[in-house]
Design a protein around this motif. Structure first.
Motif, PDB file in Angstrom:
ATOM      1  N   ALA A  89       0.814  -1.219   0.000  1.00  0.00           N
ATOM      2  CA  ALA A  89       0.000   0.000   0.000  1.00  0.00           C
ATOM      3  C   ALA A  89       0.845   1.265   0.000  1.00  0.00           C
ATOM      4  CB  ALA A  89      -0.930  -0.002   1.210  1.00  0.00           C
ATOM      5  N   TRP A  90       2.109   1.155   0.374  1.00  0.00           N
ATOM      6  CA  TRP A  90       2.992   2.329   0.452  1.00  0.00           C
ATOM      7  C   TRP A  90       3.872   2.464  -0.786  1.00  0.00           C
ATOM      8  CZ3 TRP A  90       2.012   5.801   4.153  1.00  0.00           C
ATOM      9  CH2 TRP A  90       1.136   5.362   5.159  1.00  0.00           C
ATOM     10  N   MET A  91       3.576   1.652  -1.778  1.00  0.00           N
ATOM     11  CA  MET A  91       4.425   1.628  -2.978  1.00  0.00           C
ATOM     12  C   MET A  91       3.759   2.282  -4.170  1.00  0.00           C
ATOM     13  SD  MET A  91       5.680  -2.329  -2.869  1.00  0.00           S
ATOM     14  CE  MET A  91       6.637  -2.978  -1.479  1.00  0.00           C
ATOM     15  N   LEU A  92       4.510   3.141  -4.847  1.00  0.00           N
ATOM     16  CA  LEU A  92       4.201   3.565  -6.206  1.00  0.00           C
ATOM     17  C   LEU A  92       5.214   2.842  -7.101  1.00  0.00           C
ATOM     18  CD1 LEU A  92       3.899   7.339  -5.342  1.00  0.00           C
ATOM     19  CD2 LEU A  92       1.994   5.817  -5.922  1.00  0.00           C
ATOM     20  N   PHE A  93       4.889   2.708  -8.379  1.00  0.00           N
ATOM     21  CA  PHE A  93       5.770   1.961  -9.276  1.00  0.00           C
ATOM     22  C   PHE A  93       6.236   2.872 -10.400  1.00  0.00           C
ATOM     23  CE2 PHE A  93       3.711  -1.089  -6.724  1.00  0.00           C
ATOM     24  CZ  PHE A  93       4.619  -2.128  -6.586  1.00  0.00           C
ATOM     25  N   GLY A  94       7.566   2.993 -10.530  1.00  0.00           N
ATOM     26  CA  GLY A  94       8.131   3.985 -11.440  1.00  0.00           C
ATOM     27  C   GLY A  94       7.983   3.625 -12.902  1.00  0.00           C
ATOM     28  N   HIS A  95       8.308   2.380 -13.241  1.00  0.00           N
ATOM     29  CA  HIS A  95       8.348   2.053 -14.665  1.00  0.00           C
ATOM     30  C   HIS A  95       8.189   0.562 -14.910  1.00  0.00           C
ATOM     31  CE1 HIS A  95      12.525   0.339 -15.614  1.00  0.00           C
ATOM     32  NE2 HIS A  95      12.421   0.327 -14.314  1.00  0.00           N
ATOM     33  N   ALA A  96       7.770   0.248 -16.127  1.00  0.00           N
ATOM     34  CA  ALA A  96       7.749  -1.133 -16.599  1.00  0.00           C
ATOM     35  C   ALA A  96       9.076  -1.378 -17.295  1.00  0.00           C
ATOM     36  CB  ALA A  96       6.590  -1.343 -17.572  1.00  0.00           C
ATOM     37  N   SER A  97       9.826  -2.331 -16.800  1.00  0.00           N
ATOM     38  CA  SER A  97      11.142  -2.638 -17.351  1.00  0.00           C
ATOM     39  C   SER A  97      11.026  -3.365 -18.682  1.00  0.00           C
ATOM     40  CB  SER A  97      11.911  -3.511 -16.359  1.00  0.00           C
ATOM     41  OG  SER A  97      13.082  -4.031 -16.950  1.00  0.00           O
ATOM     42  N   ALA A  98      12.075  -3.241 -19.495  1.00  0.00           N
ATOM     43  CA  ALA A  98      12.147  -4.034 -20.726  1.00  0.00           C
ATOM     44  C   ALA A  98      12.420  -5.503 -20.417  1.00  0.00           C
ATOM     45  CB  ALA A  98      13.245  -3.487 -21.641  1.00  0.00           C
ATOM     46  N   GLU A  99      12.879  -5.803 -19.212  1.00  0.00           N
ATOM     47  CA  GLU A  99      13.111  -7.200 -18.828  1.00  0.00           C
ATOM     48  C   GLU A  99      11.756  -7.922 -18.809  1.00  0.00           C
ATOM     49  OE1 GLU A  99      15.943  -8.643 -18.529  1.00  0.00           O
ATOM     50  OE2 GLU A  99      15.546 -10.485 -17.428  1.00  0.00           O
ATOM     51  N   PRO A 100      11.601  -8.962 -19.631  1.00  0.00           N
ATOM     52  CA  PRO A 100      10.247  -9.495 -19.841  1.00  0.00           C
ATOM     53  C   PRO A 100       9.558 -10.002 -18.571  1.00  0.00           C
ATOM     54  CG  PRO A 100      11.921 -10.782 -21.043  1.00  0.00           C
ATOM     55  CD  PRO A 100      12.609  -9.584 -20.505  1.00  0.00           C
ATOM     56  N   GLY A 101      10.321 -10.516 -17.615  1.00  0.00           N
ATOM     57  CA  GLY A 101       9.700 -11.050 -16.404  1.00  0.00           C
ATOM     58  C   GLY A 101       9.136 -10.004 -15.465  1.00  0.00           C
ATOM     59  N   HIS A 102       9.412  -8.724 -15.738  1.00  0.00           N
ATOM     60  CA  HIS A 102       8.914  -7.690 -14.828  1.00  0.00           C
ATOM     61  C   HIS A 102       7.390  -7.679 -14.784  1.00  0.00           C
ATOM     62  CE1 HIS A 102       8.956  -3.245 -13.365  1.00  0.00           C
ATOM     63  NE2 HIS A 102       8.939  -4.080 -12.362  1.00  0.00           N
TER      64      HIS A 102
END
Lengths: 337, 337
Positions: free
Chosen positions: A271-284
């Motif tokens: 609940a305290w997390m924002l997510f910066g980006h979707a990585s190009a690493e496929p497993g993300h």
């Protein structure tokens, strides 16, 4: 999370001079931060970035495109200000701290780098537990200590980054163990493996999962078995931030593996997390899905160091500025639809 | 485009202390800007934002969720600094200029607003040509003049925004005419139409296309038939920027319709365009595809005003800073993979 402030911020968004919802994720980011910071007009004045660096025994299995010496070399590069995260931190006015939690060879005393080496790298997770239970606790404690330093300095946003040749293998193993997905679905090129290298990496992860047995033990045991010092430190930092009410921006593949470990160990941390980006690493994508996370950016980054979270920082600040400074329909005398 | 500088910038990216390609779109943005600015380490010191505002006769057909009075009210809100684009411009240190190219009722003399009204709104494009050929030329000239002011002031990046109740209908009609797509594939909710409203909008666009006949005439005639004063002004500005070598960041749905008109009228204009964001307006994808454009952001914005382009500005600056300030492998003594 302060639900009252969240609702007040949501109501404010509806009064600003724009069609409702037309600022999309910039609206929801401001509302989320309002709930986290307990303030109807949140802000990011003192962002804090910590890079945890460590080495991985599993590189012996040939899972990285770069030699292991790069971990120490990059710690020096962090210290001198030449790495991507150093540039991003300077541009954003963020404090940057580097913690060596287990490089193979100590890079020596360096400005801006804390020597907190738990061991000279982890053990090879395909052969044995990466960390002992005690080492894992030490790494978690290093993360908690970093979060405490951020809080002491008055940080209002926490970004954790990582550096460690081989750590996409450890992160992939953790994501497989926590989600039940097959290694082939989670392993990717990391810093630049070719297709044969990715297959080898998936085989190494499969071997580690088989060795470790069905992932039914406590989440912290899985972390010790398959993780790394820097991943455990990130995990400890995330849990401590959530407990203290400090919002976190999670970076890419490795940071998300740590975030998943944190949520499994301490439910509610998410609940305290924002997510910066979707990585190009496929497993993300698998890790993001397990965390029900929608990142802000999708720029094909796959560097780590916290770079994707730091790149999202200016957007979060714009979200806060729009939320705080736009006129309302009433103030501006604009008709509502 | 300076291909030599582009290549030099690409080579530099390969020497920076990161796996090749690992900064994704931040690398390509820096390389693109290097080619546009003719400088191996490009920068954005003086971004310039112009908002063109105008009204649309087609609102009589019931195509907007907001009343037409909002165009003038928002011009006042721009002047007072309360609109989203005002906040974004302040946060980014961008110059902001507003040009009224045809509101229905003049909002009077206002600080920061140029009165350049060509007429009291366009004619209803579902019944007759939106603009006469002469009015369209006047609007194009207003765009060229705005680009010239930006250049005179030493701008190194140009963002065009728009405000005009009803202008998603004009933009949809233009995109249909230029791409041959059916109205139902391009029309969307705009500021907030319900499903019935979107169907009505698509019928209005279909009527306009039928009235106008097969879109086989010169691109500028299509613009006069189906566009709007602010859209034509954007189009003129884009062409002038490209001719002067000033890079442009294109905003969302309406700006992309103008960009498409510009590329059809003056092929090669597209090479000077970066794309800020993918709009939530569903038809934006069609315009982006026709322009072979991949925007930087995808945040569900659908506000216009140049807001999606302005939101991308900090990312472009980070791309330039990383490109300029990161250490090379040689400088940092880091091993290459």
């Amino acid at each position: 999370i302060d639900q009252g402030m969240r609702e007040a911020a949501f109501a404010r968004q509806g009064q600003l001079t724009k069609p409702p919802g037309s600022l999309g994720r910039l609206e929801t980011a401001a509302v989320d931060l309002a709930g986290m910071q307990g303030c109807v007009t949140p802000g990011i004045e003192r962002p804090w970035i910590v890079i945890f660096a460590a080495d991985h025994g599993v590189v012996a299995a040939g899972v990285s495109a770069f030699p292991q010496s790069v971990t120490g070399e990059m710690i020096r590069n962090f210290s001198r200000g030449g790495a991507a995260i150093c540039v991003l931190a300077r541009e954003s006015g963020a404090q940057l701290e580097v913690v060596d939690v287990g490089s193979v060879e100590s890079p020596g005393e360096l400005p801006g780098v804390r020597d907190a080496r738990i061991a000279a790298g982890t053990a090879d997770l395909s052969q044995t537990a990466a960390m002992t239970a005690e080492q894992c606790q030490q790494a978690l404690a290093q993360g908690r200590a970093a979060a405490a330093r951020a809080l002491d300095a008055g940080a209002d946003l926490f970004i954790g980054g990582e550096m460690g040749i081989g750590n996409t293998t450890a992160a992939a193993a953790l994501i497989c163990a926590y989600t039940g997905l097959a290694p082939a679905l989670v392993c990717g090129p990391g810093t630049g493996l070719d297709a044969a290298g990715v297959s080898r990496k998936a085989a190494v992860v499969a071997q580690a999962l088989k060795r470790q047995g069905a992932a039914t033990g406590p989440a912290v045991l899985t972390l010790a078995q398959l993780g790394g010092f820097e991943i455990a430190a990130l995990c400890g930092a995330y849990i401590a931030c959530a407990q203290a009410g400090l919002p976190v921006v999670v970076d890419g593949f490795i940071a998300s593996a740590a975030a998943l470990a944190a949520e499994r160990m301490a439910p509610g941390t998410r609940a305290w997390m924002l997510f910066g980006h979707a990585s190009a690493e496929p497993g993300h994508a698998a890790a993001l899905s397990a965390l029900q996370a929608q990142p802000l950016l999708d720029l094909g980054l796959r560097l780590g160091e916290g770079s994707g979270a730091a790149a999202a920082l200016p957007l979060l600040r714009l979200a806060c500025a729009l939320h705080r400074d736009m006129a309302t329909f009433a103030e501006a005398g604009v008709s509502q639809g």
